[in-house]
Write an enzyme that holds these catalytic residues in place. Structure first.
Site, PDB file in Angstrom:
ATOM      1  N   PRO A   9      41.511  33.113  41.621  1.00  0.00           N
ATOM      2  CA  PRO A   9      40.659  32.286  43.510  1.00  0.00           C
ATOM      3  C   PRO A   9      42.762  32.521  43.956  1.00  0.00           C
ATOM      4  O   PRO A   9      43.698  31.953  44.044  1.00  0.00           O
ATOM      5  CB  PRO A   9      40.699  30.734  43.043  1.00  0.00           C
ATOM      6  CG  PRO A   9      39.411  30.838  42.175  1.00  0.00           C
ATOM      7  CD  PRO A   9      40.758  31.439  40.901  1.00  0.00           C
ATOM      8  N   HIS A  10      42.023  33.359  44.506  1.00  0.00           N
ATOM      9  CA  HIS A  10      43.725  33.401  46.092  1.00  0.00           C
ATOM     10  C   HIS A  10      42.923  32.269  46.583  1.00  0.00           C
ATOM     11  O   HIS A  10      42.223  32.321  47.074  1.00  0.00           O
ATOM     12  CB  HIS A  10      43.436  35.150  46.097  1.00  0.00           C
ATOM     13  CG  HIS A  10      45.120  35.094  47.481  1.00  0.00           C
ATOM     14  ND1 HIS A  10      44.936  34.715  48.651  1.00  0.00           N
ATOM     15  CD2 HIS A  10      45.390  35.906  46.791  1.00  0.00           C
ATOM     16  CE1 HIS A  10      46.375  35.336  49.009  1.00  0.00           C
ATOM     17  NE2 HIS A  10      46.639  35.654  47.665  1.00  0.00           N
ATOM     18  N   PRO A  11      44.018  31.130  46.623  1.00  0.00           N
ATOM     19  CA  PRO A  11      44.499  31.063  47.809  1.00  0.00           C
ATOM     20  C   PRO A  11      44.258  31.083  49.768  1.00  0.00           C
ATOM     21  O   PRO A  11      43.764  30.101  50.023  1.00  0.00           O
ATOM     22  CB  PRO A  11      45.986  29.715  47.726  1.00  0.00           C
ATOM     23  CG  PRO A  11      46.979  31.134  47.790  1.00  0.00           C
ATOM     24  CD  PRO A  11      45.616  32.276  46.450  1.00  0.00           C
TER      25      PRO A  11
END
Length: 92
Positions: free
Chosen positions: A31-33
């Protein structure tokens, strides 16, 4: 490409997040932050990666899936709202 260039590329977006917030980055896995949805998801047959990098892309993705009500839900209408409600969106 130099080793320095590769190392700098790996810092994105973690270095910017740290410099803007002072919060130490942690491992995030897929997941991208800063973007939601931006991760891999299990389907019945395989894993796929979904990335909706902005609000119009998220709305178009929802339209494609036939779940326009999701794009109109205030919890998911903007990326900022989706970040706060990442778990709820992921469970959907």
């Amino acid at each position: 490409m130099t080793l320095h260039d590769c190392g700098m590329a790996l810092l994105h977006p973690h270095a910017a997040n740290f410099l803007l917030s002072g919060k130490r980055p942690t491992a995030t896995g897929n997941p991208h932050p800063n973007l939601v949805p931006y991760s891999k998801f299990q389907t019945r047959t395989c894993e796929i990666f979904i990335a909706a990098g902005n609000d119009p892309a998220f709305r178009k993705f929802c339209e494609f899936l036939g779940i326009t009500e999701l794009a109109n839900d205030p919890r998911f209408a903007t990326n900022a709202a989706r970040l706060v409600n990442r778990d709820a969106l992921t469970r959907y």
